[in-house]
Design a protein around this motif. Structure first.
Motif, PDB file in Angstrom:
ATOM      1  N   ASP A 117       0.830  -1.263   0.105  1.00 42.07           N
ATOM      2  CA  ASP A 117       0.147   0.045  -0.069  1.00 42.07           C
ATOM      3  C   ASP A 117       0.796   1.215  -0.036  1.00 42.07           C
ATOM      4  OD1 ASP A 117      -2.251  -1.421   0.087  1.00 42.07           O
ATOM      5  OD2 ASP A 117      -2.324  -1.572   2.235  1.00 42.07           O
ATOM      6  N   TYR A 118       0.353   2.400  -0.668  1.00 42.55           N
ATOM      7  CA  TYR A 118       1.074   3.670  -0.901  1.00 42.55           C
ATOM      8  C   TYR A 118       0.045   4.673  -0.942  1.00 42.55           C
ATOM      9  CZ  TYR A 118       0.637   3.443  -5.847  1.00 42.55           C
ATOM     10  OH  TYR A 118       0.128   3.433  -7.069  1.00 42.55           O
ATOM     11  N   THR A 119       0.545   6.063  -0.824  1.00 37.03           N
ATOM     12  CA  THR A 119      -0.192   7.138  -1.220  1.00 37.03           C
ATOM     13  C   THR A 119       0.759   7.758  -1.906  1.00 37.03           C
ATOM     14  OG1 THR A 119       0.425   8.040   0.991  1.00 37.03           O
ATOM     15  CG2 THR A 119      -1.684   7.047   0.946  1.00 37.03           C
ATOM     16  N   ILE A 120       0.108   8.799  -2.711  1.00 38.36           N
ATOM     17  CA  ILE A 120       0.850   9.980  -3.278  1.00 38.36           C
ATOM     18  C   ILE A 120       0.581  11.288  -2.511  1.00 38.36           C
ATOM     19  CG2 ILE A 120       1.437  11.528  -5.422  1.00 38.36           C
ATOM     20  CD1 ILE A 120       2.069   8.350  -5.914  1.00 38.36           C
ATOM     21  N   GLU A 121       1.581  11.956  -2.218  1.00 35.44           N
ATOM     22  CA  GLU A 121       1.523  13.154  -1.178  1.00 35.44           C
ATOM     23  C   GLU A 121       2.171  14.223  -1.422  1.00 35.44           C
ATOM     24  OE1 GLU A 121       1.667  12.091   2.897  1.00 35.44           O
ATOM     25  OE2 GLU A 121       0.650  10.221   2.695  1.00 35.44           O
ATOM     26  N   HIS A 122       1.785  15.556  -1.546  1.00 36.34           N
ATOM     27  CA  HIS A 122       2.732  16.699  -1.746  1.00 36.34           C
ATOM     28  C   HIS A 122       3.287  16.821  -0.437  1.00 36.34           C
ATOM     29  CE1 HIS A 122       3.967  20.250  -4.069  1.00 36.34           C
ATOM     30  NE2 HIS A 122       4.056  20.657  -2.808  1.00 36.34           N
ATOM     31  N   LYS A 123       4.578  17.081  -0.678  1.00 37.89           N
ATOM     32  CA  LYS A 123       5.253  17.595   0.443  1.00 37.89           C
ATOM     33  C   LYS A 123       6.065  18.602  -0.001  1.00 37.89           C
ATOM     34  CE  LYS A 123       4.795  13.669   2.792  1.00 37.89           C
ATOM     35  NZ  LYS A 123       3.984  13.601   4.080  1.00 37.89           N
ATOM     36  N   LYS A 124       6.128  19.752   1.013  1.00 35.29           N
ATOM     37  CA  LYS A 124       6.776  21.026   0.812  1.00 35.29           C
ATOM     38  C   LYS A 124       8.416  20.685   0.917  1.00 35.29           C
ATOM     39  CE  LYS A 124       3.559  24.197   2.654  1.00 35.29           C
ATOM     40  NZ  LYS A 124       3.328  24.926   1.697  1.00 35.29           N
ATOM     41  N   SER A 125       9.159  21.504   0.360  1.00 32.93           N
ATOM     42  CA  SER A 125      10.753  21.204   0.564  1.00 32.93           C
ATOM     43  C   SER A 125      10.980  21.143   2.179  1.00 32.93           C
ATOM     44  CB  SER A 125      11.460  22.343  -0.137  1.00 32.93           C
ATOM     45  OG  SER A 125      11.076  23.436   0.382  1.00 32.93           O
ATOM     46  N   PHE A 126      12.167  20.281   2.465  1.00 35.77           N
ATOM     47  CA  PHE A 126      12.244  20.281   3.847  1.00 35.77           C
ATOM     48  C   PHE A 126      13.995  19.975   3.799  1.00 35.77           C
ATOM     49  CE2 PHE A 126      11.166  16.044   2.474  1.00 35.77           C
ATOM     50  CZ  PHE A 126      11.911  15.209   3.242  1.00 35.77           C
ATOM     51  N   THR A 127      14.597  20.083   4.938  1.00 34.47           N
ATOM     52  CA  THR A 127      16.255  19.996   4.918  1.00 34.47           C
ATOM     53  C   THR A 127      16.556  19.000   6.155  1.00 34.47           C
ATOM     54  OG1 THR A 127      16.488  22.121   3.951  1.00 34.47           O
ATOM     55  CG2 THR A 127      18.195  21.091   5.192  1.00 34.47           C
ATOM     56  N   LEU A 128      17.391  18.212   5.813  1.00 35.96           N
ATOM     57  CA  LEU A 128      17.785  17.262   6.783  1.00 35.96           C
ATOM     58  C   LEU A 128      19.260  17.697   7.134  1.00 35.96           C
ATOM     59  CD1 LEU A 128      15.902  14.143   5.969  1.00 35.96           C
ATOM     60  CD2 LEU A 128      15.151  15.593   7.682  1.00 35.96           C
ATOM     61  N   ARG A 173      26.385  16.188   5.969  1.00 37.57           N
ATOM     62  CA  ARG A 173      25.948  16.805   4.788  1.00 37.57           C
ATOM     63  C   ARG A 173      24.502  17.506   5.338  1.00 37.57           C
ATOM     64  NH1 ARG A 173      25.406  17.653  -0.088  1.00 37.57           N
ATOM     65  NH2 ARG A 173      23.589  16.066  -0.767  1.00 37.57           N
ATOM     66  N   ILE A 174      24.170  18.599   4.629  1.00 33.93           N
ATOM     67  CA  ILE A 174      22.939  19.339   4.712  1.00 33.93           C
ATOM     68  C   ILE A 174      22.046  18.784   3.441  1.00 33.93           C
ATOM     69  CG2 ILE A 174      21.664  21.280   4.839  1.00 33.93           C
ATOM     70  CD1 ILE A 174      23.408  20.802   7.607  1.00 33.93           C
ATOM     71  N   ILE A 175      21.023  18.113   3.603  1.00 33.33           N
ATOM     72  CA  ILE A 175      20.308  17.508   2.501  1.00 33.33           C
ATOM     73  C   ILE A 175      19.017  18.096   2.338  1.00 33.33           C
ATOM     74  CG2 ILE A 175      19.633  15.084   1.385  1.00 33.33           C
ATOM     75  CD1 ILE A 175      21.333  13.776   3.331  1.00 33.33           C
ATOM     76  N   GLU A 176      19.094  18.589   1.120  1.00 28.67           N
ATOM     77  CA  GLU A 176      17.869  19.294   0.450  1.00 28.67           C
ATOM     78  C   GLU A 176      16.884  18.446  -0.067  1.00 28.67           C
ATOM     79  OE1 GLU A 176      17.155  22.840   1.248  1.00 28.67           O
ATOM     80  OE2 GLU A 176      19.079  22.961   2.112  1.00 28.67           O
ATOM     81  N   PHE A 177      15.602  18.389   0.339  1.00 32.13           N
ATOM     82  CA  PHE A 177      14.659  17.557  -0.547  1.00 32.13           C
ATOM     83  C   PHE A 177      13.694  18.686  -1.165  1.00 32.13           C
ATOM     84  CE2 PHE A 177      16.091  14.703   2.725  1.00 32.13           C
ATOM     85  CZ  PHE A 177      16.182  13.446   2.103  1.00 32.13           C
ATOM     86  N   PRO A 178      13.067  18.420  -2.257  1.00 30.97           N
ATOM     87  CA  PRO A 178      12.382  19.289  -3.140  1.00 30.97           C
ATOM     88  C   PRO A 178      10.936  19.221  -2.768  1.00 30.97           C
ATOM     89  CG  PRO A 178      12.629  17.256  -4.447  1.00 30.97           C
ATOM     90  CD  PRO A 178      13.483  17.039  -3.195  1.00 30.97           C
ATOM     91  N   ASP A 179      10.418  20.379  -2.939  1.00 24.61           N
ATOM     92  CA  ASP A 179       8.878  20.595  -2.951  1.00 24.61           C
ATOM     93  C   ASP A 179       8.437  19.695  -4.107  1.00 24.61           C
ATOM     94  OD1 ASP A 179       6.151  22.177  -4.006  1.00 24.61           O
ATOM     95  OD2 ASP A 179       6.529  22.678  -1.937  1.00 24.61           O
ATOM     96  N   TRP A 216       9.914   8.073   2.100  1.00 27.98           N
ATOM     97  CA  TRP A 216       9.248   8.895   1.200  1.00 27.98           C
ATOM     98  C   TRP A 216      10.325   9.014   0.200  1.00 27.98           C
ATOM     99  CZ3 TRP A 216       8.700  14.204   4.381  1.00 27.98           C
ATOM    100  CH2 TRP A 216       7.584  14.081   5.472  1.00 27.98           C
ATOM    101  N   VAL A 217       9.671   8.931  -1.310  1.00 27.01           N
ATOM    102  CA  VAL A 217      10.414   9.069  -2.388  1.00 27.01           C
ATOM    103  C   VAL A 217       9.954   9.927  -3.340  1.00 27.01           C
ATOM    104  CG1 VAL A 217       9.560   7.086  -3.456  1.00 27.01           C
ATOM    105  CG2 VAL A 217      11.684   7.637  -4.186  1.00 27.01           C
ATOM    106  N   PRO A 218      10.528  11.188  -3.917  1.00 22.75           N
ATOM    107  CA  PRO A 218      10.044  12.130  -4.743  1.00 22.75           C
ATOM    108  C   PRO A 218       9.890  11.380  -6.076  1.00 22.75           C
ATOM    109  CG  PRO A 218      12.380  12.283  -4.481  1.00 22.75           C
ATOM    110  CD  PRO A 218      12.023  11.366  -3.581  1.00 22.75           C
ATOM    111  N   VAL A 219       8.743  11.811  -6.702  1.00 19.00           N
ATOM    112  CA  VAL A 219       8.127  11.252  -7.942  1.00 19.00           C
ATOM    113  C   VAL A 219       7.685  12.617  -8.850  1.00 19.00           C
ATOM    114  CG1 VAL A 219       7.931   9.099  -7.141  1.00 19.00           C
ATOM    115  CG2 VAL A 219       6.009  10.575  -7.211  1.00 19.00           C
ATOM    116  N   VAL A 220       7.558  12.188 -10.204  1.00 10.90           N
ATOM    117  CA  VAL A 220       6.969  13.230 -11.225  1.00 10.90           C
ATOM    118  C   VAL A 220       5.823  12.294 -11.717  1.00 10.90           C
ATOM    119  CG1 VAL A 220       8.585  14.853 -11.336  1.00 10.90           C
ATOM    120  CG2 VAL A 220       8.406  12.827 -13.000  1.00 10.90           C
ATOM    121  N   LYS A 221       4.632  13.080 -12.280  1.00 13.26           N
ATOM    122  CA  LYS A 221       3.543  12.168 -12.745  1.00 13.26           C
ATOM    123  C   LYS A 221       4.030  12.075 -14.249  1.00 13.26           C
ATOM    124  CE  LYS A 221      -1.263  11.898 -13.260  1.00 13.26           C
ATOM    125  NZ  LYS A 221      -1.427  10.586 -13.100  1.00 13.26           N
ATOM    126  N   LYS A 222       3.727  10.666 -14.994  1.00 16.38           N
ATOM    127  CA  LYS A 222       4.288  10.596 -16.337  1.00 16.38           C
ATOM    128  C   LYS A 222       3.503  11.162 -17.220  1.00 16.38           C
ATOM    129  CE  LYS A 222       6.887   6.237 -15.524  1.00 16.38           C
ATOM    130  NZ  LYS A 222       6.841   4.720 -15.719  1.00 16.38           N
TER     131      LYS A 222
END
Length: 158
Positions: A3-14, A88-94, A152-158
């Motif tokens: 099971d999975y969902t597609i969710e919009h996440k704002k950019s974040f930094t770790l 590292r400071i890791i940036e994740f995209p919106d 969480w894995v960033p994806v784009v709609k095909k």
């Protein structure tokens, strides 16, 4: 399929401590052993506690990314203050993210969710594609000896 969902996440930094992975990704036991040794070293030398002390919440993150042409794994937090010796400071995209959630044992939850996401979800979906870049799993204590986590894995709609 998991099971999975597609969710919009704002950019974040770790903020993270990490190491370059040498194991073959197909050899789950070797990969888990390598990660366990690294994470054990973080606890032994105090860097684990240093990072946790800088965290703005109780989420513990495991991040995977290819950096400078090599695969890396990191222990990370969303930091509320600077950690001067962080790897590292890791940036994740919106972005849209595939989110795979579950409960499990603290020591195996990161790998379980990662393998479900890459081995089951991303291998079968046809309407979204992984955009590359870092992906991350967090865990937090349920208070009963088990942990809740999300990959969480960033994806784009095909």
């Amino acid at each position: 399929m998991a099971d999975y969902t597609i969710e919009h996440k704002k950019s974040f930094t770790l903020t993270a401590y990490g190491f370059s992975i040498h194991s073959n990704f197909q050899d789950m036991q070797a990969l888990q052993k390598e990660k366990a040794e690294f994470w054990g070293g973080l606890k032994a030398d105090g860097r684990f506690d240093k990072l946790k002390d800088a965290a703005k919440d109780d989420r513990e993150w495991s991040v995977n990314e290819v950096y400078q042409g090599k695969p890396w794994n990191y222990f990370a937090v969303e930091a509320s203050k600077s950690v001067s010796d962080a790897t590292r400071i890791i940036e994740f995209p919106d972005s849209e993210y595939i989110v795979v959630a579950g409960n499990g044992d603290k020591e195996t939850l990161f790998d379980q969710l990662t393998y479900r996401a890459f081995g089951e979800v991303l291998a079968t979906i046809t309407d979204y594609a992984y955009i590359g870049g870092p992906n991350a799993t967090y865990r937090k204590d349920n208070g009963d000896g088990t942990f809740y986590g999300e990959f969480w894995v960033p994806v784009v709609k095909k």
